[in-house]
Scaffold this motif. Structure first.
Motif, PDB file in Angstrom:
ATOM      1  N   LEU A 154      23.385  72.023  65.679  1.00 56.93           N
ATOM      2  CA  LEU A 154      22.726  72.042  64.377  1.00 56.93           C
ATOM      3  C   LEU A 154      21.794  73.253  64.316  1.00 56.93           C
ATOM      4  O   LEU A 154      20.570  73.107  64.402  1.00 56.93           O
ATOM      5  CB  LEU A 154      21.951  70.744  64.155  1.00 56.93           C
ATOM      6  CG  LEU A 154      22.779  69.453  64.186  1.00 56.93           C
ATOM      7  CD1 LEU A 154      21.889  68.241  63.968  1.00 56.93           C
ATOM      8  CD2 LEU A 154      23.888  69.496  63.153  1.00 56.93           C
ATOM      9  N   PRO A 155      22.356  74.451  64.124  1.00 56.93           N
ATOM     10  CA  PRO A 155      21.521  75.658  64.174  1.00 56.93           C
ATOM     11  C   PRO A 155      20.598  75.810  62.972  1.00 56.93           C
ATOM     12  O   PRO A 155      19.654  76.591  63.012  1.00 56.93           O
ATOM     13  CB  PRO A 155      22.558  76.785  64.206  1.00 56.93           C
ATOM     14  CG  PRO A 155      23.766  76.196  63.538  1.00 56.93           C
ATOM     15  CD  PRO A 155      23.774  74.751  63.926  1.00 56.93           C
ATOM     16  N   GLN A 180      16.143  66.063  66.000  1.00 56.06           N
ATOM     17  CA  GLN A 180      15.764  66.951  67.108  1.00 56.06           C
ATOM     18  C   GLN A 180      16.375  66.477  68.418  1.00 56.06           C
ATOM     19  O   GLN A 180      16.636  67.294  69.310  1.00 56.06           O
ATOM     20  CB  GLN A 180      14.238  67.038  67.192  1.00 56.06           C
ATOM     21  CG  GLN A 180      13.598  67.780  66.035  1.00 56.06           C
ATOM     22  CD  GLN A 180      14.060  69.223  65.931  1.00 56.06           C
ATOM     23  OE1 GLN A 180      14.251  69.902  66.948  1.00 56.06           O
ATOM     24  NE2 GLN A 180      14.242  69.714  64.713  1.00 56.06           N
ATOM     25  N   GLN A 181      16.571  65.172  68.570  1.00 53.70           N
ATOM     26  CA  GLN A 181      17.359  64.643  69.679  1.00 53.70           C
ATOM     27  C   GLN A 181      18.717  64.276  69.108  1.00 53.70           C
ATOM     28  O   GLN A 181      18.865  63.285  68.404  1.00 53.70           O
ATOM     29  CB  GLN A 181      16.680  63.419  70.314  1.00 53.70           C
ATOM     30  CG  GLN A 181      17.393  62.936  71.566  1.00 53.70           C
ATOM     31  CD  GLN A 181      16.649  61.814  72.275  1.00 53.70           C
ATOM     32  OE1 GLN A 181      15.516  61.495  71.943  1.00 53.70           O
ATOM     33  NE2 GLN A 181      17.292  61.206  73.248  1.00 53.70           N
ATOM     34  N   PHE A 182      19.717  65.121  69.364  1.00 56.30           N
ATOM     35  CA  PHE A 182      21.018  65.011  68.706  1.00 56.30           C
ATOM     36  C   PHE A 182      22.131  64.919  69.742  1.00 56.30           C
ATOM     37  O   PHE A 182      22.162  65.688  70.705  1.00 56.30           O
ATOM     38  CB  PHE A 182      21.242  66.238  67.812  1.00 56.30           C
ATOM     39  CG  PHE A 182      22.604  66.271  67.142  1.00 56.30           C
ATOM     40  CD1 PHE A 182      22.908  65.410  66.106  1.00 56.30           C
ATOM     41  CD2 PHE A 182      23.567  67.180  67.576  1.00 56.30           C
ATOM     42  CE1 PHE A 182      24.156  65.450  65.500  1.00 56.30           C
ATOM     43  CE2 PHE A 182      24.814  67.227  66.978  1.00 56.30           C
ATOM     44  CZ  PHE A 182      25.115  66.349  65.929  1.00 56.30           C
ATOM     45  N   HIS A 183      23.025  63.959  69.529  1.00 51.91           N
ATOM     46  CA  HIS A 183      24.174  63.788  70.415  1.00 51.91           C
ATOM     47  C   HIS A 183      25.448  63.775  69.582  1.00 51.91           C
ATOM     48  O   HIS A 183      25.540  63.025  68.599  1.00 51.91           O
ATOM     49  CB  HIS A 183      24.066  62.491  71.219  1.00 51.91           C
ATOM     50  CG  HIS A 183      22.860  62.417  72.097  1.00 51.91           C
ATOM     51  ND1 HIS A 183      22.734  63.125  73.271  1.00 51.91           N
ATOM     52  CD2 HIS A 183      21.698  61.730  71.957  1.00 51.91           C
ATOM     53  CE1 HIS A 183      21.565  62.875  73.831  1.00 51.91           C
ATOM     54  NE2 HIS A 183      20.910  62.038  73.049  1.00 51.91           N
ATOM     55  N   PHE A 184      26.400  64.597  69.975  1.00 51.73           N
ATOM     56  CA  PHE A 184      27.696  64.655  69.311  1.00 51.73           C
ATOM     57  C   PHE A 184      28.735  64.000  70.207  1.00 51.73           C
ATOM     58  O   PHE A 184      28.886  64.369  71.377  1.00 51.73           O
ATOM     59  CB  PHE A 184      28.080  66.106  69.029  1.00 51.73           C
ATOM     60  CG  PHE A 184      29.457  66.256  68.436  1.00 51.73           C
ATOM     61  CD1 PHE A 184      29.688  66.006  67.095  1.00 51.73           C
ATOM     62  CD2 PHE A 184      30.529  66.656  69.238  1.00 51.73           C
ATOM     63  CE1 PHE A 184      30.955  66.158  66.552  1.00 51.73           C
ATOM     64  CE2 PHE A 184      31.800  66.803  68.704  1.00 51.73           C
ATOM     65  CZ  PHE A 184      32.009  66.541  67.355  1.00 51.73           C
ATOM     66  N   LEU A 185      29.451  63.014  69.660  1.00 51.90           N
ATOM     67  CA  LEU A 185      30.477  62.309  70.420  1.00 51.90           C
ATOM     68  C   LEU A 185      31.846  62.618  69.822  1.00 51.90           C
ATOM     69  O   LEU A 185      32.037  62.483  68.607  1.00 51.90           O
ATOM     70  CB  LEU A 185      30.239  60.794  70.362  1.00 51.90           C
ATOM     71  CG  LEU A 185      28.885  60.287  70.860  1.00 51.90           C
ATOM     72  CD1 LEU A 185      28.795  58.777  70.665  1.00 51.90           C
ATOM     73  CD2 LEU A 185      28.679  60.652  72.320  1.00 51.90           C
ATOM     74  N   PRO A 186      32.810  63.035  70.632  1.00 50.84           N
ATOM     75  CA  PRO A 186      34.155  63.275  70.089  1.00 50.84           C
ATOM     76  C   PRO A 186      34.741  62.022  69.456  1.00 50.84           C
ATOM     77  O   PRO A 186      35.420  62.102  68.423  1.00 50.84           O
ATOM     78  CB  PRO A 186      34.955  63.720  71.319  1.00 50.84           C
ATOM     79  CG  PRO A 186      33.935  64.244  72.275  1.00 50.84           C
ATOM     80  CD  PRO A 186      32.719  63.397  72.055  1.00 50.84           C
ATOM     81  N   LEU A 207      16.217  60.053  66.789  1.00 53.51           N
ATOM     82  CA  LEU A 207      17.463  60.169  67.534  1.00 53.51           C
ATOM     83  C   LEU A 207      18.640  60.090  66.559  1.00 53.51           C
ATOM     84  O   LEU A 207      18.716  59.192  65.729  1.00 53.51           O
ATOM     85  CB  LEU A 207      17.577  59.039  68.557  1.00 53.51           C
ATOM     86  CG  LEU A 207      18.963  58.845  69.194  1.00 53.51           C
ATOM     87  CD1 LEU A 207      19.305  60.000  70.121  1.00 53.51           C
ATOM     88  CD2 LEU A 207      19.026  57.511  69.927  1.00 53.51           C
ATOM     89  N   THR A 208      19.552  61.056  66.669  1.00 56.24           N
ATOM     90  CA  THR A 208      20.716  61.108  65.782  1.00 56.24           C
ATOM     91  C   THR A 208      21.977  61.216  66.617  1.00 56.24           C
ATOM     92  O   THR A 208      22.055  62.055  67.527  1.00 56.24           O
ATOM     93  CB  THR A 208      20.623  62.312  64.831  1.00 56.24           C
ATOM     94  OG1 THR A 208      19.427  62.209  64.047  1.00 56.24           O
ATOM     95  CG2 THR A 208      21.831  62.388  63.903  1.00 56.24           C
ATOM     96  N   ILE A 209      22.947  60.352  66.331  1.00 53.51           N
ATOM     97  CA  ILE A 209      24.241  60.384  67.011  1.00 53.51           C
ATOM     98  C   ILE A 209      25.326  60.540  65.959  1.00 53.51           C
ATOM     99  O   ILE A 209      25.390  59.772  65.000  1.00 53.51           O
ATOM    100  CB  ILE A 209      24.475  59.111  67.847  1.00 53.51           C
ATOM    101  CG1 ILE A 209      23.441  59.012  68.977  1.00 53.51           C
ATOM    102  CG2 ILE A 209      25.891  59.106  68.420  1.00 53.51           C
ATOM    103  CD1 ILE A 209      23.579  57.771  69.838  1.00 53.51           C
ATOM    104  N   MET A 210      26.164  61.551  66.150  1.00 48.70           N
ATOM    105  CA  MET A 210      27.292  61.798  65.255  1.00 48.70           C
ATOM    106  C   MET A 210      28.590  61.650  66.025  1.00 48.70           C
ATOM    107  O   MET A 210      28.677  62.042  67.192  1.00 48.70           O
ATOM    108  CB  MET A 210      27.206  63.199  64.651  1.00 48.70           C
ATOM    109  CG  MET A 210      28.406  63.563  63.795  1.00 48.70           C
ATOM    110  SD  MET A 210      28.375  65.279  63.223  1.00 48.70           S
ATOM    111  CE  MET A 210      30.067  65.423  62.630  1.00 48.70           C
ATOM    112  N   ALA A 211      29.610  61.101  65.376  1.00 49.36           N
ATOM    113  CA  ALA A 211      30.935  61.005  65.977  1.00 49.36           C
ATOM    114  C   ALA A 211      31.916  61.843  65.174  1.00 49.36           C
ATOM    115  O   ALA A 211      31.928  61.795  63.944  1.00 49.36           O
ATOM    116  CB  ALA A 211      31.397  59.556  66.016  1.00 49.36           C
ATOM    117  N   ASP A 212      32.733  62.607  65.881  1.00 44.74           N
ATOM    118  CA  ASP A 212      33.792  63.352  65.207  1.00 44.74           C
ATOM    119  C   ASP A 212      34.863  62.397  64.701  1.00 44.74           C
ATOM    120  O   ASP A 212      35.494  62.643  63.683  1.00 44.74           O
ATOM    121  CB  ASP A 212      34.395  64.365  66.178  1.00 44.74           C
ATOM    122  CG  ASP A 212      35.048  65.527  65.469  1.00 44.74           C
ATOM    123  OD1 ASP A 212      34.533  65.952  64.411  1.00 44.74           O
ATOM    124  OD2 ASP A 212      36.073  66.026  65.960  1.00 44.74           O
TER     125      ASP A 212
END
Length: 265
Positions: free
Chosen positions: A3-4, A13-19, A42-47
């Motif tokens: 997240l540029p 600010q605490q970000f996790h990307f899950l396939p 805390l933010t979690i995103m899934a593709d």
């Protein structure tokens, strides 16, 4: 995914990307169980989300690598359980703000009660908030958001789907940039709610009403909680202090909670 473009102090600010995962809401909930000291934001995103959930127990359908499916941890301990719809409004307004910023004020972005996002009468997103309580106040809130971004073909069983790419006539949009914008507006609306005072709640309700789908327009409704009651034409008057939808039928206004009333599209 990175997240540029993110401009927030804590949300994302605490970000996790899950396939791939079953549900981003469930992933955040597991993270809290493992470490209850995890700070909000805390933010979690899934593709690819294989078992996404929506309101009323529905499944949220989204093709892999085309859309946004993510969840954010908040700790709205300042809100009484009876005021939890105030958080729902703040989140819905944040997504509304982001879509208007992207599409422009003439795009017809609307909030369909309780938490669906519509563009010119077609659904492009939904919100599911799962709260835990400590006494009579909220403890944690997991805010799940699904937004159709680049998908152009949908299940024919879905009544009225659309996506941001379809609405803008673009082949592909930058999901990371859109997510950064969403998180920026989410933090802004959440901080405004947390610092509420001097009529702040009233302004939020006014903003929600201004964006409310079919406000003041006749529509047909069914009543899932009362199957014997026939469908009827009513007019939405707004939302009450408890977050119930106020509908007028032949001059008689009634408030409805979730599961008690449903639009006939």
């Amino acid at each position: 995914m990175r997240l540029p473009f993110l401009q927030t102090s804590f949300v994302g600010q605490q970000f996790h990307f899950l396939p791939i995962c079953a549900s981003t809401n469930a992933e955040v909930q597991v993270a809290v169980v493992k470490n209850d000291a995890i700070p909000e934001g805390l933010t979690i995103m899934a593709d690819h989300q294989t078992a996404g959930r929506g309101q009323r127990g529905n499944v949220w359908q989204a093709l892999p690598s085309q859309n946004l499916t993510f969840s954010v941890l908040l700790r709205p301990t300042f809100l009484a359980a009876t005021d939890q719809f105030a958080l729902s409004m703040a989140v819905a307004l944040a997504v509304y703000d982001a879509l208007v910023a992207l599409l422009g004020p003439a795009a017809g972005v609307r909030l369909k009660w309780p938490n669906d996002l519509y563009i010119d009468g077609r659904k492009t997103g939904g919100i599911l908030i799962e709260n835990t309580l400590r006494g009579t106040f909220l403890s944690t809130s997991v805010v799940g958001i699904g937004l159709n971004v680049n998908q152009k073909a949908f299940d024919p069983a879905l009544p009225n789907p659309t996506s941001l790419a379809l609405e803008l006539g673009q082949p592909q949009l930058d999901r990371a940039a859109i997510l950064s914008t969403l998180l920026h507006h989410l933090e802004a609306r959440y901080l405004a709610l947390r610092a509420v005072g001097g009529g702040g709640r009233q302004r939020q309700l006014a903003d929600y009403h201004a964006a409310l789908y079919r406000l003041g327009e006749p529509a047909r409704f069914t009543f899932p909680a009362d199957p014997a009651r026939p469908s009827a034409i009513g007019t939405i008057q707004g939302i009450d202090a408890r977050g119930r939808l106020r509908i007028s039928f032949t001059g008689q206004e009634e408030p409805f909670s979730l599961q008690e009333v449903k639009f006939v599209e």
